[in-house]
Structure formats: C-alpha cells, structure tokens
Design an enzyme around this catalytic site. Sequence first.
Site, PDB file in Angstrom:
ATOM      1  N   GLY A  36       1.256  -1.065   0.051  1.00 49.06           N
ATOM      2  CA  GLY A  36      -0.068   0.186  -0.025  1.00 49.06           C
ATOM      3  C   GLY A  36       0.823   0.826   0.309  1.00 49.06           C
ATOM      4  O   GLY A  36       0.957   2.514  -1.005  1.00 49.06           O
ATOM      5  N   HIS A  37       1.438   1.204   0.807  1.00 47.55           N
ATOM      6  CA  HIS A  37       2.898   2.389   1.036  1.00 47.55           C
ATOM      7  C   HIS A  37       3.545   2.388  -0.538  1.00 47.55           C
ATOM      8  O   HIS A  37       3.755   3.365  -1.069  1.00 47.55           O
ATOM      9  CB  HIS A  37       3.485   2.072   2.309  1.00 47.55           C
ATOM     10  N   GLY A 147      -3.670   7.483   1.652  1.00 50.23           N
ATOM     11  CA  GLY A 147      -4.175   6.586   0.674  1.00 50.23           C
ATOM     12  C   GLY A 147      -5.700   7.108   1.352  1.00 50.23           C
ATOM     13  O   GLY A 147      -5.301   7.525   2.292  1.00 50.23           O
ATOM     14  N   ASP A 150      -7.388   5.073   4.364  1.00 55.33           N
ATOM     15  CA  ASP A 150      -7.608   5.583   5.939  1.00 55.33           C
ATOM     16  C   ASP A 150      -8.394   6.933   5.615  1.00 55.33           C
ATOM     17  O   ASP A 150      -7.966   8.467   5.807  1.00 55.33           O
ATOM     18  CB  ASP A 150      -6.059   6.164   6.809  1.00 55.33           C
ATOM     19  N   SER A 186      -0.305  -2.189   7.720  1.00 53.27           N
ATOM     20  CA  SER A 186       1.211  -2.826   8.608  1.00 53.27           C
ATOM     21  C   SER A 186       0.469  -3.504   9.995  1.00 53.27           C
ATOM     22  O   SER A 186       1.338  -4.111  10.795  1.00 53.27           O
ATOM     23  CB  SER A 186       1.873  -1.795   9.443  1.00 53.27           C
TER      24      SER A 186
HETATM   25  P1  AMP Z   1       1.086   4.800   8.159  1.00 52.95           P
HETATM   26  O1  AMP Z   1       2.195   4.047   7.909  1.00 52.95           O
HETATM   27  O2  AMP Z   1      -0.324   4.140   8.390  1.00 52.95           O
HETATM   28  O3  AMP Z   1       0.253   5.630   8.665  1.00 52.95           O
HETATM   29  O4  AMP Z   1       0.125   4.824   6.319  1.00 52.95           O
HETATM   30  C1  AMP Z   1       0.670   5.521   5.306  1.00 52.95           C
HETATM   31  C2  AMP Z   1       0.389   6.394   4.129  1.00 52.95           C
HETATM   32  O5  AMP Z   1      -0.157   4.740   3.158  1.00 52.95           O
HETATM   33  C3  AMP Z   1      -1.076   6.945   4.435  1.00 52.95           C
HETATM   34  O6  AMP Z   1      -1.234   7.564   3.796  1.00 52.95           O
HETATM   35  C4  AMP Z   1      -2.310   5.268   5.010  1.00 52.95           C
HETATM   36  O7  AMP Z   1      -3.276   5.771   4.097  1.00 52.95           O
HETATM   37  C5  AMP Z   1      -1.471   4.578   3.105  1.00 52.95           C
HETATM   38  N1  AMP Z   1      -1.715   3.346   3.353  1.00 52.95           N
HETATM   39  C6  AMP Z   1      -1.850   2.730   4.535  1.00 52.95           C
HETATM   40  N2  AMP Z   1      -2.199   1.867   4.209  1.00 52.95           N
HETATM   41  C7  AMP Z   1      -2.486   1.213   2.797  1.00 52.95           C
HETATM   42  C8  AMP Z   1      -3.105   0.700   2.028  1.00 52.95           C
HETATM   43  N3  AMP Z   1      -3.341  -0.568   1.696  1.00 52.95           N
HETATM   44  N4  AMP Z   1      -3.432   1.291   0.056  1.00 52.95           N
HETATM   45  C9  AMP Z   1      -3.251   2.482   0.326  1.00 52.95           C
HETATM   46  N5  AMP Z   1      -2.592   3.700   1.038  1.00 52.95           N
HETATM   47  C10 AMP Z   1      -2.254   2.978   2.397  1.00 52.95           C
END
Ligand code: AMP
Length: 290
Positions: A36-37, A147, A150, A186
Amino acid sequence: MNVLHDLGEARRWLDEERRRGHRLGFVPTMGSLHDGHRSLLRRAAATSDVSVASIFVNPLQFGPDEDLDSYPRSLETDLAMARDERIDGVIVPSTEAMYPEPMKTLVRVEQLSTGLESLSRPTHFDGVTTVVAKLFNLVGPCSAFFGEKDYQQLAQIRRMVSDLSFPVEVIGCPTVREPDGLALSSRNAYLDGPQRAAATVLSRALTAGIEMIAGGESSPAAVEQVMAATVRHEPLAELDYAAVRDPATLDELDTIADRVRLLIAARIDTTRLIDNADGRHSLGEYSDET
Ligand code: AMP
C-alpha cells in the site's frame, strides 16, 4: 538515496531542490512499509522531480492503551523499498527531534474529528494533523500522497490544508488489497492464521453494502445493518462501527442518492482494523471520490 535523520539537513536539501525549480512529491508514513505504501511511493516518484518519504512512528497519535511500543518497525527493509521505488530521500527523525519539548500547540480539525474513528480514538486525529502540519512545514510546498485506506484521515488533512492555506496539493490514492480483499495494513502483522481469515470480514461487509446499493437500496440505516450483520456473523470479529456517509463531509446521510462512502472498523481479538469503500463501485474498481 538520502537518508536524513537531521531535520535541519532535510530542510536545507529540500529548499535547495525547490530553488533549482524541482517539484517535490512527499509521502509521510509510519514505516513497516507494505505494498500500500509502495503504491504511494511509486506515484510520488513517477509524478515529481524529487520524491521524499518520511518514516516516523508518531507518539502523539497513539492513545494511552494503544500499540505505540509494539507497532512494527523495520527500517532497513523500509529503506530498501524506498530505494527500489527510486525515492530520492527518506526523512527518519527521532522522537526527540520532532518533539524536543512536550507539545503545547495542536492542530485540530473540528467536526470532521467527531464520530467514526474519533469515538474510540478521541485524540488520534489531533496527533495526526499536528504531525502532518509539522512535516508539511519541514518539507515545504509539495504534492503529498495519502491513502484512501485511512479515509477519515485523508478528509481531515484535506480540510486542514484548505483551512490553514498550506502550499500543499493533497493527492488521495486507492487502497491496495490482498487478493482476498483484506486492505493492506501494518497491523495485519499482528494476526495469526484464523484471525487473518476472519479479517476479510471488513471487505466482505463493504461488498455486502455495495451490492445492496447497486440493487437500489436507498436507506443508509438498512445498508449499515447489513454491514454490521456481516461482521456479527464472524465469531472472531467485534464490530466497532459500520457507517454510510457523505464522501466529502463524512456527515450522516438521510438517503443514499448519489455519492456515498461506506466505512467500517472492527476488532479481531486485540487488533483493530479499518476499511472503507466508494458505495457506488465494487472493491478494487477505480473511484475518483477523493
Ligand atoms: P501509515 O504508515 O499507516 O501512517 O500510512 C502511511 C500512508 O500509507 C497513509 O497515507 C495511509 O493511508 C497509506 N496506506 C496505508 N495502507 C494503505 C493501503 N492498503 N493502500 C493504500 N494506501 C495505504
């Protein structure tokens, strides 16, 4: 690839890039990077002259009983992924560098902060918008990639950028899923085998809602009930909320007319998972709601 632990150094580098006329693309993350990231990193690298990510597990957005200490951390593999995706620099600040003193200033987006995630995580979004505001001030004018996974967070950040005139273009990117529908997160790393199987209940509930709407259902309550019932049928899952909302304001809807967002949160044992979808498209289909 630049790996920058020092905020002053990061600022000088990015200012210099901008002075040369380079357009910046920025991907803020908490690390433990998955595909996703990766999709955000790829898009930033493809559409910007200089791409930069940040990896910072932000204590401010974790509640007292949440998983700050156990949150998965994997800096070396994260940096390898960023390198793979041709990211030009990754900012990896320490907590002391980000918060040299206890914060007295918080950024709060009113109204959008209530309901949904805010019910069980009342201080979460203040922590998110505050750290993102700090990161935007550090990085400066840029396109920033977030993403749709969220969704409420994305809505809050859009609103913060607009209300506070940040020179940032916010770009929402579609949710990346496992083949069985589970949104990558994660926190999926916490799930054992049976829990991992049960976790598909979130995307199954969204699909049940989407199919109802496609079949002509216009009552938000009826769709919410079917989504909730799907979760209740899964013994390992406990529903937090199943909601049908306006995609822009996240307000409740009287009736499902045109654009609609379905949002869901559930606990699988102690792991809390969230997901959401455009109510007018099947999961995985492109939607341009954000
Ligand atoms: P985080 O590390 O959880 O703070 O996420 C960092 C970025 O990755 C945020 O903009 C999330 O929305 C995005 N993100 C997390 N999971 C996904 C996913 N499955 N698909 C797309 N973007 C994602």
